[in-house]
Scaffold this motif. Sequence first.
Motif, short mmCIF file in Angstrom:
data_model
loop_
_atom_site.label_atom_id
_atom_site.label_comp_id
_atom_site.label_asym_id
_atom_site.label_seq_id
_atom_site.Cartn_x
_atom_site.Cartn_y
_atom_site.Cartn_z
N UNK A 1 -17.51 33.04 2.41
CA UNK A 1 -17.29 34.47 2.19
C UNK A 1 -18.29 35.04 1.19
N UNK A 2 -18.82 34.18 0.31
CA UNK A 2 -19.71 34.63 -0.76
C UNK A 2 -21.02 33.84 -0.73
N UNK A 3 -22.08 34.51 -1.15
CA UNK A 3 -23.35 33.82 -1.40
C UNK A 3 -23.34 33.39 -2.86
N UNK A 4 -24.31 32.59 -3.24
CA UNK A 4 -24.53 32.25 -4.64
C UNK A 4 -25.93 32.75 -4.98
N UNK A 5 -26.03 33.58 -6.02
CA UNK A 5 -27.28 34.26 -6.32
C UNK A 5 -27.58 34.22 -7.81
N UNK A 6 -28.83 33.97 -8.15
CA UNK A 6 -29.30 34.03 -9.54
C UNK A 6 -30.65 34.74 -9.53
N UNK B 1 -24.47 27.12 -13.60
CA UNK B 1 -23.35 27.38 -12.71
C UNK B 1 -23.07 28.88 -12.62
N UNK B 2 -22.42 29.33 -11.53
CA UNK B 2 -22.10 30.75 -11.44
C UNK B 2 -21.10 31.15 -12.52
N UNK B 3 -21.24 32.39 -13.01
CA UNK B 3 -20.39 32.84 -14.11
C UNK B 3 -19.44 33.96 -13.78
N UNK B 4 -19.61 34.60 -12.60
CA UNK B 4 -18.73 35.69 -12.20
C UNK B 4 -18.88 35.92 -10.70
N UNK B 5 -18.03 36.79 -10.16
CA UNK B 5 -18.12 37.18 -8.75
C UNK B 5 -18.41 38.67 -8.68
N UNK B 6 -19.42 39.05 -7.90
CA UNK B 6 -19.83 40.44 -7.77
C UNK B 6 -19.53 40.97 -6.37
N UNK B 7 -19.31 42.27 -6.28
CA UNK B 7 -19.11 42.96 -5.01
C UNK B 7 -18.05 42.26 -4.15
N UNK B 8 -16.95 41.93 -4.80
CA UNK B 8 -15.88 41.17 -4.14
C UNK B 8 -15.31 41.91 -2.94
N UNK B 9 -15.03 43.20 -3.07
CA UNK B 9 -14.44 43.95 -1.95
C UNK B 9 -15.35 44.02 -0.74
N UNK B 10 -16.64 43.82 -0.94
CA UNK B 10 -17.58 43.91 0.18
C UNK B 10 -17.34 42.87 1.26
N UNK B 11 -16.63 41.79 0.95
CA UNK B 11 -16.37 40.79 1.99
C UNK B 11 -15.48 41.37 3.10
N UNK B 12 -14.76 42.45 2.80
CA UNK B 12 -13.98 43.12 3.83
C UNK B 12 -14.92 43.68 4.89
N UNK B 13 -16.06 44.22 4.46
CA UNK B 13 -17.05 44.76 5.39
C UNK B 13 -17.60 43.67 6.31
N UNK B 14 -17.54 42.43 5.87
CA UNK B 14 -18.03 41.30 6.66
C UNK B 14 -16.94 40.71 7.55
N UNK B 15 -15.74 41.32 7.54
CA UNK B 15 -14.69 40.88 8.44
C UNK B 15 -13.49 40.20 7.81
N UNK B 16 -13.47 40.05 6.48
CA UNK B 16 -12.32 39.41 5.83
C UNK B 16 -11.14 40.39 5.85
N UNK B 17 -9.97 39.90 6.17
CA UNK B 17 -8.76 40.71 6.22
C UNK B 17 -8.44 41.25 4.82
N UNK B 18 -8.29 42.57 4.67
CA UNK B 18 -7.95 43.14 3.35
C UNK B 18 -6.68 42.54 2.74
N UNK B 19 -5.78 42.07 3.59
CA UNK B 19 -4.54 41.46 3.09
C UNK B 19 -4.81 40.15 2.34
N UNK B 20 -5.96 39.54 2.58
CA UNK B 20 -6.31 38.28 1.93
C UNK B 20 -6.92 38.47 0.56
N UNK B 21 -7.25 39.70 0.19
CA UNK B 21 -8.02 39.94 -1.03
C UNK B 21 -7.31 39.51 -2.32
N UNK B 22 -6.01 39.68 -2.40
CA UNK B 22 -5.28 39.25 -3.59
C UNK B 22 -5.43 37.75 -3.81
N UNK B 23 -5.29 36.98 -2.74
CA UNK B 23 -5.44 35.54 -2.84
C UNK B 23 -6.88 35.12 -3.15
N UNK B 24 -7.84 35.84 -2.59
CA UNK B 24 -9.24 35.53 -2.86
C UNK B 24 -9.56 35.80 -4.32
#
Length: 192
Positions: A62-67, A132-155
Motif C-alpha cells: 500500500x505504501x512506497x518507501x522514500x528518502x 529506517x523510515x520515521x513516519x508515514x506521509x500522504x496516508x489517505x492517498x492509498x484510498x485513491x489507489x483502491x484501498x477501502x476507506x473502511x480499512x483506514x482506521x486499522x491501517x
Amino acid sequence: MTNSISIHPLLDRGVTRTAEAFAGGVLVCACIERPVKVRVEGPIAHNHVCGCTKCWKPEGAAFSMVAVAPHDKVTVLENGDKLTVVDQSALIQRHACTECGVHMYGPVEREHPFQGLDFIHPERFQENGWQEPGFAAFVSSIIEAGVDPEAMGGIRQRLIELGLAPYDCLSPALMDYIASWTAARTNRAQHS
C-alpha cells in the motif's frame, strides 16, 4: 495487530532499526539482466513510507518507501540507457527502469524547497544499514489507489504500531521547512 494490508514488504514484520552509520551505497533495479545501478554517496535523509499514487511501490504494498539524497551525490553507474522519466510535468522527475518499472531516482530540478534533492527508494540499496523510515506521509492517498476507506482506521493503527506516525501530508518538520522556505522567498520578493 492489523496485517490484512501490506504496508510494505520490509515493514510488515516490523521496522528494522538502523544498525550503523550509513555512508551510501548502490541502488539496483529489479532486472536480472543488465540491472540499472545508481550510486548514492553519503547518508540519506527523511526516510518515510508514502501513500501517494505517484511513487513506485513493491508488488502488493500500500505504501512506497522514500528518502532523499543531495542531487550531486547521486550518479547512474550502469545501464542508464534503460531509464525514462515517468511524468515530465511532475515536480519529482522520477527516472524508472523501462523493463522492471522500478523508480531509481527522482530529482527536483525546478524552484521548490526540495530543489537539489533526489528522491530514492532505499530498499533498493544492495547494502544494509540505511536509515529506517520515521513516519508515514500522504496516508489517505492509498484510498485513491483502491484501498477501502473502511480499512483506514486499522491501517493507521498498524502504522502507529510500527512507530510510523501517520500524516496526510509530510511530517511536521518537513512541512515547517516548506513553510519557512516559502516565507523567506515571499520576504525576498517583497523587499526587492
